[in-house]
Design a protein around this motif. Sequence first.
Motif, PDB file in Angstrom:
ATOM      1  N   ALA A   1      41.539  36.990  37.031  1.00 29.67           N
ATOM      2  CA  ALA A   1      40.817  38.207  37.377  1.00 29.67           C
ATOM      3  C   ALA A   1      39.465  38.191  36.672  1.00 29.67           C
ATOM      4  CB  ALA A   1      41.627  39.430  36.972  1.00 29.67           C
ATOM      5  N   ASN A   2      38.662  37.161  36.946  1.00 28.38           N
ATOM      6  CA  ASN A   2      37.389  37.044  36.241  1.00 28.38           C
ATOM      7  C   ASN A   2      36.190  36.891  37.169  1.00 28.38           C
ATOM      8  OD1 ASN A   2      37.880  34.441  37.082  1.00 28.38           O
ATOM      9  ND2 ASN A   2      37.333  33.490  35.148  1.00 28.38           N
ATOM     10  N   GLY A   3      36.329  37.323  38.420  1.00 29.78           N
ATOM     11  CA  GLY A   3      35.176  37.272  39.313  1.00 29.78           C
ATOM     12  C   GLY A   3      35.571  37.426  40.762  1.00 29.78           C
ATOM     13  N   ALA A   4      34.560  37.394  41.614  1.00 23.54           N
ATOM     14  CA  ALA A   4      34.779  37.567  43.047  1.00 23.54           C
ATOM     15  C   ALA A   4      35.514  36.359  43.633  1.00 23.54           C
ATOM     16  CB  ALA A   4      33.432  37.745  43.753  1.00 23.54           C
ATOM     17  N   LEU A   5      36.117  36.582  44.792  1.00 25.05           N
ATOM     18  CA  LEU A   5      36.826  35.498  45.469  1.00 25.05           C
ATOM     19  C   LEU A   5      35.855  34.391  45.884  1.00 25.05           C
ATOM     20  CD1 LEU A   5      39.237  37.516  47.786  1.00 25.05           C
ATOM     21  CD2 LEU A   5      39.662  36.608  45.505  1.00 25.05           C
ATOM     22  N   HIS A   6      36.364  33.164  45.918  1.00 23.19           N
ATOM     23  CA  HIS A   6      35.553  32.022  46.339  1.00 23.19           C
ATOM     24  C   HIS A   6      36.455  31.037  47.095  1.00 23.19           C
ATOM     25  CE1 HIS A   6      37.332  29.820  42.965  1.00 23.19           C
ATOM     26  NE2 HIS A   6      36.980  30.841  42.189  1.00 23.19           N
TER      27      HIS A   6
ATOM     28  N   GLU B   1      37.841  36.867  28.813  1.00 26.19           N
ATOM     29  CA  GLU B   1      37.048  37.184  27.630  1.00 26.19           C
ATOM     30  C   GLU B   1      35.671  36.525  27.704  1.00 26.19           C
ATOM     31  OE1 GLU B   1      39.406  36.147  24.221  1.00 26.19           O
ATOM     32  OE2 GLU B   1      40.891  37.706  24.652  1.00 26.19           O
ATOM     33  N   LEU B   2      35.625  35.288  28.161  1.00 27.99           N
ATOM     34  CA  LEU B   2      34.332  34.607  28.302  1.00 27.99           C
ATOM     35  C   LEU B   2      33.442  35.327  29.308  1.00 27.99           C
ATOM     36  CD1 LEU B   2      35.328  30.827  28.232  1.00 27.99           C
ATOM     37  CD2 LEU B   2      34.080  32.115  26.499  1.00 27.99           C
ATOM     38  N   LYS B   3      34.018  35.784  30.407  1.00 28.74           N
ATOM     39  CA  LYS B   3      33.245  36.494  31.420  1.00 28.74           C
ATOM     40  C   LYS B   3      32.670  37.784  30.841  1.00 28.74           C
ATOM     41  CE  LYS B   3      32.205  36.081  35.792  1.00 28.74           C
ATOM     42  NZ  LYS B   3      31.496  34.940  36.311  1.00 28.74           N
ATOM     43  N   VAL B   4      33.455  38.490  30.046  1.00 26.62           N
ATOM     44  CA  VAL B   4      32.975  39.722  29.411  1.00 26.62           C
ATOM     45  C   VAL B   4      31.872  39.396  28.416  1.00 26.62           C
ATOM     46  CG1 VAL B   4      33.620  41.593  27.835  1.00 26.62           C
ATOM     47  CG2 VAL B   4      35.098  41.027  29.757  1.00 26.62           C
TER      48      VAL B   4
ATOM     49  N   ASP C   1      23.342  40.477  20.162  1.00 29.17           N
ATOM     50  CA  ASP C   1      23.621  41.456  19.111  1.00 29.17           C
ATOM     51  C   ASP C   1      24.904  42.228  19.402  1.00 29.17           C
ATOM     52  OD1 ASP C   1      21.325  40.709  17.803  1.00 29.17           O
ATOM     53  OD2 ASP C   1      20.098  42.334  18.657  1.00 29.17           O
ATOM     54  N   GLU C   2      25.149  42.550  20.679  1.00 27.11           N
ATOM     55  CA  GLU C   2      26.371  43.262  21.065  1.00 27.11           C
ATOM     56  C   GLU C   2      27.600  42.386  20.802  1.00 27.11           C
ATOM     57  OE1 GLU C   2      25.174  46.116  24.804  1.00 27.11           O
ATOM     58  OE2 GLU C   2      25.165  43.941  25.158  1.00 27.11           O
ATOM     59  N   ARG C   3      27.474  41.089  21.081  1.00 30.61           N
ATOM     60  CA  ARG C   3      28.588  40.165  20.847  1.00 30.61           C
ATOM     61  C   ARG C   3      28.949  40.090  19.369  1.00 30.61           C
ATOM     62  NH1 ARG C   3      26.593  34.988  23.646  1.00 30.61           N
ATOM     63  NH2 ARG C   3      25.263  36.229  24.948  1.00 30.61           N
ATOM     64  N   ARG C   4      27.936  39.997  18.524  1.00 33.22           N
ATOM     65  CA  ARG C   4      28.193  39.889  17.083  1.00 33.22           C
ATOM     66  C   ARG C   4      28.843  41.158  16.530  1.00 33.22           C
ATOM     67  NH1 ARG C   4      23.597  36.653  17.385  1.00 33.22           N
ATOM     68  NH2 ARG C   4      22.119  38.365  17.138  1.00 33.22           N
ATOM     69  N   ALA C   5      28.495  42.318  17.083  1.00 33.50           N
ATOM     70  CA  ALA C   5      29.022  43.598  16.591  1.00 33.50           C
ATOM     71  C   ALA C   5      30.399  43.931  17.172  1.00 33.50           C
ATOM     72  CB  ALA C   5      28.035  44.719  16.926  1.00 33.50           C
ATOM     73  N   LEU C   6      30.858  43.140  18.127  1.00 34.33           N
ATOM     74  CA  LEU C   6      32.107  43.430  18.839  1.00 34.33           C
ATOM     75  C   LEU C   6      33.325  43.020  18.014  1.00 34.33           C
ATOM     76  CD1 LEU C   6      32.813  44.462  21.725  1.00 34.33           C
ATOM     77  CD2 LEU C   6      32.959  42.079  22.418  1.00 34.33           C
ATOM     78  N   SER C   7      34.251  43.959  17.826  1.00 31.01           N
ATOM     79  CA  SER C   7      35.499  43.617  17.133  1.00 31.01           C
ATOM     80  C   SER C   7      36.466  42.983  18.135  1.00 31.01           C
ATOM     81  CB  SER C   7      36.130  44.872  16.521  1.00 31.01           C
ATOM     82  OG  SER C   7      36.666  45.692  17.550  1.00 31.01           O
ATOM     83  N   THR C   8      37.504  42.365  17.635  1.00 34.30           N
ATOM     84  CA  THR C   8      38.516  41.722  18.489  1.00 34.30           C
ATOM     85  C   THR C   8      39.152  42.735  19.421  1.00 34.30           C
ATOM     86  OG1 THR C   8      38.962  40.099  16.778  1.00 34.30           O
ATOM     87  CG2 THR C   8      40.620  40.337  18.489  1.00 34.30           C
ATOM     88  N   ILE C   9      39.504  43.903  18.888  1.00 36.82           N
ATOM     89  CA  ILE C   9      40.172  44.902  19.715  1.00 36.82           C
ATOM     90  C   ILE C   9      39.222  45.469  20.777  1.00 36.82           C
ATOM     91  CG2 ILE C   9      39.763  46.937  18.250  1.00 36.82           C
ATOM     92  CD1 ILE C   9      43.060  46.113  19.990  1.00 36.82           C
ATOM     93  N   GLU C  10      37.947  45.618  20.432  1.00 31.22           N
ATOM     94  CA  GLU C  10      36.963  46.085  21.420  1.00 31.22           C
ATOM     95  C   GLU C  10      36.809  45.062  22.543  1.00 31.22           C
ATOM     96  OE1 GLU C  10      33.914  48.826  18.771  1.00 31.22           O
ATOM     97  OE2 GLU C  10      33.731  46.644  18.665  1.00 31.22           O
TER      98      GLU C  10
ATOM     99  N   HIS D   1      39.753  45.374  24.842  1.00 29.34           N
ATOM    100  CA  HIS D   1      39.645  46.562  25.702  1.00 29.34           C
ATOM    101  C   HIS D   1      38.656  46.319  26.842  1.00 29.34           C
ATOM    102  CE1 HIS D   1      42.226  49.379  23.567  1.00 29.34           C
ATOM    103  NE2 HIS D   1      41.680  48.979  22.425  1.00 29.34           N
ATOM    104  N   LYS D   2      37.528  45.706  26.507  1.00 29.52           N
ATOM    105  CA  LYS D   2      36.542  45.394  27.552  1.00 29.52           C
ATOM    106  C   LYS D   2      37.114  44.392  28.557  1.00 29.52           C
ATOM    107  CE  LYS D   2      32.239  46.279  25.015  1.00 29.52           C
ATOM    108  NZ  LYS D   2      31.689  47.266  25.922  1.00 29.52           N
ATOM    109  N   ALA D   3      37.858  43.406  28.044  1.00 28.52           N
ATOM    110  CA  ALA D   3      38.474  42.406  28.921  1.00 28.52           C
ATOM    111  C   ALA D   3      39.502  43.066  29.836  1.00 28.52           C
ATOM    112  CB  ALA D   3      39.113  41.290  28.097  1.00 28.52           C
ATOM    113  N   ARG D   4      40.300  43.984  29.275  1.00 28.03           N
ATOM    114  CA  ARG D   4      41.293  44.711  30.089  1.00 28.03           C
ATOM    115  C   ARG D   4      40.605  45.478  31.215  1.00 28.03           C
ATOM    116  NH1 ARG D   4      43.240  49.466  27.068  1.00 28.03           N
ATOM    117  NH2 ARG D   4      41.196  50.106  27.773  1.00 28.03           N
ATOM    118  N   ASP D   5      39.561  46.231  30.870  1.00 24.65           N
ATOM    119  CA  ASP D   5      38.852  47.026  31.874  1.00 24.65           C
ATOM    120  C   ASP D   5      38.230  46.128  32.946  1.00 24.65           C
ATOM    121  OD1 ASP D   5      39.575  49.228  30.377  1.00 24.65           O
ATOM    122  OD2 ASP D   5      37.604  49.439  29.414  1.00 24.65           O
ATOM    123  N   PHE D   6      37.637  45.016  32.506  1.00 26.66           N
ATOM    124  CA  PHE D   6      37.036  44.068  33.449  1.00 26.66           C
ATOM    125  C   PHE D   6      38.096  43.484  34.383  1.00 26.66           C
ATOM    126  CE2 PHE D   6      35.635  39.892  34.794  1.00 26.66           C
ATOM    127  CZ  PHE D   6      34.334  40.142  35.222  1.00 26.66           C
TER     128      PHE D   6
END
Length: 158
Positions: A64-69, A107-110, A117-126, A129-134
């Motif tokens: 579940a990491n992108g559009a169909l191909h 996770e890589l897609k997210v 800077d956003e990547r460095r500030a991101l915790s594992t749990i965050e 959560h972003k991966a789940r939503d994606f």
Amino acid sequence: MTATEPGSYKNSVNLPQTKFDMRANAVKREPELQKFWAEQKIYEHLSQENPGEVFILHDGPPYANGALHIGHAMNKILKDTINKYQLLKGRKVRYVPGWDCHGLPIELKVLQTLKPDERRALSTIELRHKARDFALTTVEQQSKSFQRYGVWGDWDSP
């Protein structure tokens, strides 16, 4: 008549003579055949009533990491072929669709959508959560696409 004139080869090829049309008229006939199979519930009947053992195909990917191909199409065509082969062997077929909704590909897609800077500030749990939503959003989009192209019919996404 020279060899480059239109229709010049048809007299040089020995083809069988049949009453069948040269073309199958598929544009008209295919929707009629699909409607017949759907109305008669032939696939459903065979998959439930065949005399043989139950055959279950659990469909894990796509990720579940992108559009169909085209890779998704190839995957579904192969699995459909396997299921239909098992039906023809007289087995009861159960197709259980699903998605691979965890792990590195999502996770890589997210992470690719985030600034450094956003990547460095991101915790594992965050990140999780972003991966789940994606993944949930992508599953919904892929499910709609599969249904639009007739891969799963009226099957609902998980």
